[in-house]
Design an enzyme around this catalytic site. Structure first.
Site, PDB file in Angstrom:
ATOM      1  N   CYS A   1      45.785  44.855  45.123  1.00  0.00           N
ATOM      2  CA  CYS A   1      45.679  44.577  43.683  1.00  0.00           C
ATOM      3  C   CYS A   1      46.718  43.520  43.303  1.00  0.00           C
ATOM      4  O   CYS A   1      47.920  43.705  43.521  1.00  0.00           O
ATOM      5  CB  CYS A   1      45.911  45.864  42.887  1.00  0.00           C
ATOM      6  SG  CYS A   1      46.106  45.581  41.114  1.00  0.00           S
TER       7      CYS A   1
ATOM      8  N   HIS B   1      49.170  51.803  39.009  1.00  0.00           N
ATOM      9  CA  HIS B   1      47.839  51.219  38.958  1.00  0.00           C
ATOM     10  C   HIS B   1      46.880  52.071  38.131  1.00  0.00           C
ATOM     11  O   HIS B   1      46.731  53.266  38.352  1.00  0.00           O
ATOM     12  CB  HIS B   1      47.258  51.035  40.359  1.00  0.00           C
ATOM     13  CG  HIS B   1      45.919  50.360  40.310  1.00  0.00           C
ATOM     14  ND1 HIS B   1      45.801  48.984  40.300  1.00  0.00           N
ATOM     15  CD2 HIS B   1      44.660  50.852  40.183  1.00  0.00           C
ATOM     16  CE1 HIS B   1      44.530  48.670  40.190  1.00  0.00           C
ATOM     17  NE2 HIS B   1      43.812  49.788  40.123  1.00  0.00           N
TER      18      HIS B   1
ATOM     19  N   ASN C   1      40.566  43.392  27.975  1.00  0.00           N
ATOM     20  CA  ASN C   1      39.170  43.299  28.397  1.00  0.00           C
ATOM     21  C   ASN C   1      38.867  44.432  29.359  1.00  0.00           C
ATOM     22  O   ASN C   1      39.686  44.786  30.208  1.00  0.00           O
ATOM     23  CB  ASN C   1      38.920  41.943  29.062  1.00  0.00           C
ATOM     24  CG  ASN C   1      39.184  40.790  28.121  1.00  0.00           C
ATOM     25  OD1 ASN C   1      38.837  40.856  26.942  1.00  0.00           O
ATOM     26  ND2 ASN C   1      39.801  39.730  28.616  1.00  0.00           N
TER      27      ASN C   1
ATOM     28  N   GLY D   1      34.941  40.219  30.171  1.00  0.00           N
ATOM     29  CA  GLY D   1      35.931  39.224  30.565  1.00  0.00           C
ATOM     30  C   GLY D   1      37.057  39.735  31.436  1.00  0.00           C
ATOM     31  O   GLY D   1      38.029  39.013  31.674  1.00  0.00           O
TER      32      GLY D   1
ATOM     33  N   HIS E   1      43.292  45.742  36.993  1.00  0.00           N
ATOM     34  CA  HIS E   1      44.538  46.506  36.773  1.00  0.00           C
ATOM     35  C   HIS E   1      44.772  46.406  35.274  1.00  0.00           C
ATOM     36  O   HIS E   1      44.833  45.289  34.735  1.00  0.00           O
ATOM     37  CB  HIS E   1      45.678  45.878  37.587  1.00  0.00           C
ATOM     38  CG  HIS E   1      47.017  46.572  37.464  1.00  0.00           C
ATOM     39  ND1 HIS E   1      47.718  47.044  38.564  1.00  0.00           N
ATOM     40  CD2 HIS E   1      47.794  46.859  36.384  1.00  0.00           C
ATOM     41  CE1 HIS E   1      48.867  47.578  38.155  1.00  0.00           C
ATOM     42  NE2 HIS E   1      48.936  47.491  36.829  1.00  0.00           N
TER      43      HIS E   1
ATOM     44  N   HIS F   1      45.650  45.701  31.723  1.00  0.00           N
ATOM     45  CA  HIS F   1      46.586  44.726  31.161  1.00  0.00           C
ATOM     46  C   HIS F   1      46.196  44.417  29.731  1.00  0.00           C
ATOM     47  O   HIS F   1      45.017  44.376  29.380  1.00  0.00           O
ATOM     48  CB  HIS F   1      46.636  43.442  31.995  1.00  0.00           C
ATOM     49  CG  HIS F   1      45.306  42.804  32.253  1.00  0.00           C
ATOM     50  ND1 HIS F   1      44.439  43.271  33.209  1.00  0.00           N
ATOM     51  CD2 HIS F   1      44.692  41.730  31.695  1.00  0.00           C
ATOM     52  CE1 HIS F   1      43.346  42.516  33.219  1.00  0.00           C
ATOM     53  NE2 HIS F   1      43.467  41.582  32.296  1.00  0.00           N
TER      54      HIS F   1
ATOM     55  N   HIS G   1      46.653  41.491  26.868  1.00  0.00           N
ATOM     56  CA  HIS G   1      47.040  40.118  26.571  1.00  0.00           C
ATOM     57  C   HIS G   1      47.763  40.126  25.230  1.00  0.00           C
ATOM     58  O   HIS G   1      47.257  40.704  24.252  1.00  0.00           O
ATOM     59  CB  HIS G   1      45.803  39.222  26.418  1.00  0.00           C
ATOM     60  CG  HIS G   1      44.959  39.097  27.649  1.00  0.00           C
ATOM     61  ND1 HIS G   1      44.981  37.990  28.453  1.00  0.00           N
ATOM     62  CD2 HIS G   1      44.055  39.939  28.199  1.00  0.00           C
ATOM     63  CE1 HIS G   1      44.119  38.138  29.447  1.00  0.00           C
ATOM     64  NE2 HIS G   1      43.538  39.322  29.313  1.00  0.00           N
TER      65      HIS G   1
HETATM   66  P1  DGP Z   1      41.372  39.219  32.307  1.00  0.00           P
HETATM   67  O1  DGP Z   1      40.479  38.043  32.500  1.00  0.00           O
HETATM   68  O2  DGP Z   1      41.322  39.855  30.929  1.00  0.00           O
HETATM   69  O3  DGP Z   1      41.195  40.230  33.424  1.00  0.00           O
HETATM   70  O4  DGP Z   1      42.847  38.646  32.410  1.00  0.00           O
HETATM   71  C1  DGP Z   1      43.427  38.311  33.623  1.00  0.00           C
HETATM   72  C2  DGP Z   1      44.449  37.264  33.334  1.00  0.00           C
HETATM   73  O5  DGP Z   1      45.316  37.183  34.460  1.00  0.00           O
HETATM   74  C3  DGP Z   1      43.884  35.859  33.131  1.00  0.00           C
HETATM   75  O6  DGP Z   1      44.171  35.425  31.793  1.00  0.00           O
HETATM   76  C4  DGP Z   1      44.615  34.988  34.137  1.00  0.00           C
HETATM   77  C5  DGP Z   1      45.743  35.865  34.601  1.00  0.00           C
HETATM   78  N1  DGP Z   1      46.113  35.712  35.995  1.00  0.00           N
HETATM   79  C6  DGP Z   1      45.288  35.756  37.069  1.00  0.00           C
HETATM   80  N2  DGP Z   1      45.981  35.612  38.197  1.00  0.00           N
HETATM   81  C7  DGP Z   1      47.276  35.491  37.838  1.00  0.00           C
HETATM   82  C8  DGP Z   1      48.485  35.324  38.566  1.00  0.00           C
HETATM   83  O7  DGP Z   1      48.530  35.268  39.800  1.00  0.00           O
HETATM   84  N3  DGP Z   1      49.639  35.231  37.843  1.00  0.00           N
HETATM   85  C9  DGP Z   1      49.645  35.300  36.476  1.00  0.00           C
HETATM   86  N4  DGP Z   1      50.821  35.191  35.872  1.00  0.00           N
HETATM   87  N5  DGP Z   1      48.530  35.464  35.759  1.00  0.00           N
HETATM   88  C10 DGP Z   1      47.363  35.566  36.441  1.00  0.00           C
END
Ligand code: DGP
Length: 110
Positions: free
Chosen positions: A3, A45, A84, A90, A95, A97, A99
């Site tokens: 993950c 997780h 999301n 989206g 995992h 999260h 925004h």
């Molecule tokens: P979502 O699409 O809602 O699952 O958001 C995932 C977010 O994670 C997306 O806005 C881009 C971000 N993201 C993906 N990979 C990485 C990474 O390796 N580092 C960081 N800092 N953000 C990441």
């Protein structure tokens, strides 16, 4: 478990951290959609909102309660918090999260 955000939480993959404590991490999104765009994650997780139950949701209250402090540290008073859940909504990282978006006028949600 393979993950991405577990690896970021463990420090195995670098991130631009803006806040960390025993339960959670906040770090800058790699593809920012606003001048302030950070991701708030539990260190343990959980796949997403769909995985929440009364037994594991305390960490969500902790994360939400920290938002005013984190937003203030980033210099924003007006901001949006989004999570999301599922691919069609989206979610690209499985995992949980949140925004945190701010630093510009945010339009209507689509
Ligand atoms: P979502 O699409 O809602 O699952 O958001 C995932 C977010 O994670 C997306 O806005 C881009 C971000 N993201 C993906 N990979 C990485 C990474 O390796 N580092 C960081 N800092 N953000 C990441």
């Amino acid at each position: 478990m393979d993950c991405l955000f577990c690896k970021i939480a463990a420090g195995e993959i670098p991130s631009q951290k803006v806040y960390e404590d025993a339960q959670m991490l906040a770090f800058r999104d790699i593809e920012p959609k606003a001048p302030v765009h950070v991701l708030l994650i539990p260190k343990t997780h959980l796949d997403g909102v769909r995985a929440l139950t009364a037994d594991n949701a305390a960490v969500v209250a902790h994360i939400i309660a920290k938002i005013p402090e984190i937003a203030a540290s980033l210099g924003v008073t007006d901001y949006r918090v989004v999570t999301n859940n599922g691919a069609a909504a989206g979610q690209s990282v499985q995992h949980l999260h949140f925004h945190l978006l701010g630093g510009r006028t945010l339009g209507e949600m689509g």
